[in-house]
Design an enzyme around this catalytic site. Structure first.
Site, PDB file in Angstrom:
ATOM      1  CG  MET A 168      -1.891  -1.207   1.177  1.00  0.00           C
ATOM      2  SD  MET A 168      -3.439  -0.945   2.050  1.00  0.00           S
ATOM      3  CE  MET A 168      -2.845  -0.625   3.689  1.00  0.00           C
ATOM      4  CG  LEU A 215       7.160   1.327  -0.608  1.00  0.00           C
ATOM      5  CD1 LEU A 215       7.839   0.988  -1.935  1.00  0.00           C
ATOM      6  CD2 LEU A 215       6.179   0.234  -0.218  1.00  0.00           C
ATOM      7  CG  HIS A 261       7.167  -2.115   2.202  1.00  0.00           C
ATOM      8  ND1 HIS A 261       7.041  -1.046   3.044  1.00  0.00           N
ATOM      9  CD2 HIS A 261       5.950  -2.726   2.185  1.00  0.00           C
ATOM     10  CE1 HIS A 261       5.800  -0.988   3.501  1.00  0.00           C
ATOM     11  NE2 HIS A 261       5.127  -2.000   3.016  1.00  0.00           N
ATOM     12  CG  ASP A 283       0.755  -7.103   8.009  1.00  0.00           C
ATOM     13  OD1 ASP A 283       0.098  -6.443   8.816  1.00  0.00           O
ATOM     14  OD2 ASP A 283       1.643  -6.614   7.286  1.00  0.00           O
ATOM     15  NE  ARG A 290      -2.754   1.583   9.796  1.00  0.00           N
ATOM     16  CZ  ARG A 290      -3.150   0.594   8.988  1.00  0.00           C
ATOM     17  NH1 ARG A 290      -2.497  -0.544   8.967  1.00  0.00           N
ATOM     18  NH2 ARG A 290      -4.197   0.753   8.191  1.00  0.00           N
TER      19      ARG A 290
HETATM   20  O1  PAF Z   1      -0.064  -5.696   3.656  1.00  0.00           O
HETATM   21  C1  PAF Z   1      -0.480  -4.792   2.904  1.00  0.00           C
HETATM   22  O2  PAF Z   1       0.182  -3.794   2.640  1.00  0.00           O
HETATM   23  C2  PAF Z   1      -1.870  -4.928   2.293  1.00  0.00           C
HETATM   24  O3  PAF Z   1      -2.754  -5.533   3.174  1.00  0.00           O
HETATM   25  C3  PAF Z   1      -1.853  -5.661   0.934  1.00  0.00           C
HETATM   26  C4  PAF Z   1      -1.386  -7.088   1.067  1.00  0.00           C
HETATM   27  C5  PAF Z   1      -0.952  -4.916  -0.039  1.00  0.00           C
HETATM   28  C6  PAF Z   1      -3.263  -5.685   0.359  1.00  0.00           C
HETATM   29  O4  PAF Z   1      -3.778  -4.403   0.190  1.00  0.00           O
END
Ligand code: PAF
Length: 286
Positions: A26, A29, A33, A154, A191
């Protein structure tokens, strides 16, 4: 590195690629990431990263509007990391049935995730994992990767995506990357930028509390799970956190851990001020 905004142009470009590794994001970064991108590069000849803040996975009172959008800076980082293509569609490109002003999804078809998606983060974010599963399946169909890479921070999301791939018979290998941490242990997250300077100082307490729970489990096994969860929760509450959960789960099912389980994960989610942080630590019990 190409930045592509439409599904048609992306498909045209990817037409001849056989070994695509895909990193959905999303945006906003951080090094976590970039680690996913590095893993993608090691495992394929073409790395595609998507940047799309998916409205379907945000609840009505969540941070969809304030979620940081930093496309230019993100693209610089992705270029330096050797990304081949950034896919950055707008909302209507992904959800043609949406009213972009009211964000009414109209006749949009979505995925209904299983009951485990209503526990842990799903218990406080109803519909969140339906939104995640829907966007991930859409992106998989658009990009058609052979590998897709997600972060373990996550953990529940990763579990649900693995189920998605299994249950919808997708021919995609899911790779998981360990959580990247700041020097004081705080899990890297887009966040974290919401934290004030004083909140940031105490933000590693979530990780420290989960680490203490892991130590307790190593010492005493799975006999006192509820007690360990309560102790951790109280510890955070006493320091001013609002705790959504601290939960000890079996890695393979994400159900509450039971005696005999060997691969276990301690997961936590809690709010510090207005910022909701999540973290987890896996452990193997002998
Ligand atoms: O983990 C994230 O950034 C989001 O949940 C994802 C996997 C890109 C889906 O929008």
């Amino acid at each position: 590195m190409l930045v592509i905004n439409t599904i048609m142009a992306l498909r045209q470009y990817l037409n001849n690629q056989t070994e695509i590794a895909f990193v959905p994001t999303m945006g906003n970064l951080h090094d976590g990431h970039i680690k996913l991108v590095n893993l993608a590069k090691q495992n394929s000849t073409c790395v595609v990263v998507s940047i799309f803040v998916n409205p379907l996975q945000f609840g009505a009172n969540e941070d969809l509007n304030s979620y940081p959008r930093t496309l230019e800076a993100d693209c610089e980082k992705l270029k330096a990391a050797g990304t081949d293509v950034v896919f950055a569609p707008n909302i209507a490109e992904i959800y043609p049935n949406i009213n972009v002003i009211t964000l009414d999804f109209g006749q949009t078809m979505t995925i209904d995730t299983p009951a485990i998606a209503n526990e842990l983060c799903g218990a406080v974010r109803p519909g969140h994992f339906n939104g995640v599963a829907t966007i991930v399946l859409k992106l998989f169909n658009i990009v058609q990767p052979s590998i897709a890479i997600f972060g373990k921070k996550d953990f529940q999301q990763l579990f649900i995506i693995r189920e998605l791939v299994k249950q919808f018979n997708l021919s995609i290998r899911i790779m998981a990357a360990d959580t990247m941490r700041e020097p004081d242990g705080l899990a890297m997250s887009s966040r974290n930028g919401y934290l004030s300077a004083s909140e940031r100082k105490g933000a590693n307490m979530l990780h420290n509390t989960l680490s203490q729970t892991v130590e307790n489990l190593h010492k005493s096994g799975l006999k006192q799970i509820t007690q360990f969860e309560q102790v951790a929760t109280q510890h955070l509450i006493a320091a001013g956190w609002q705790v959504d959960y601290v939960s000890i789960r079996a890695v393979n099912t994400l159900l509450p851990a039971e005696s005999g389980d060997k691969q276990v994960v301690v997961l936590g989610a809690a709010r510090l001020g207005k910022t909701r942080l999540i973290d987890n630590i896996e452990l193997i019990l002998t």
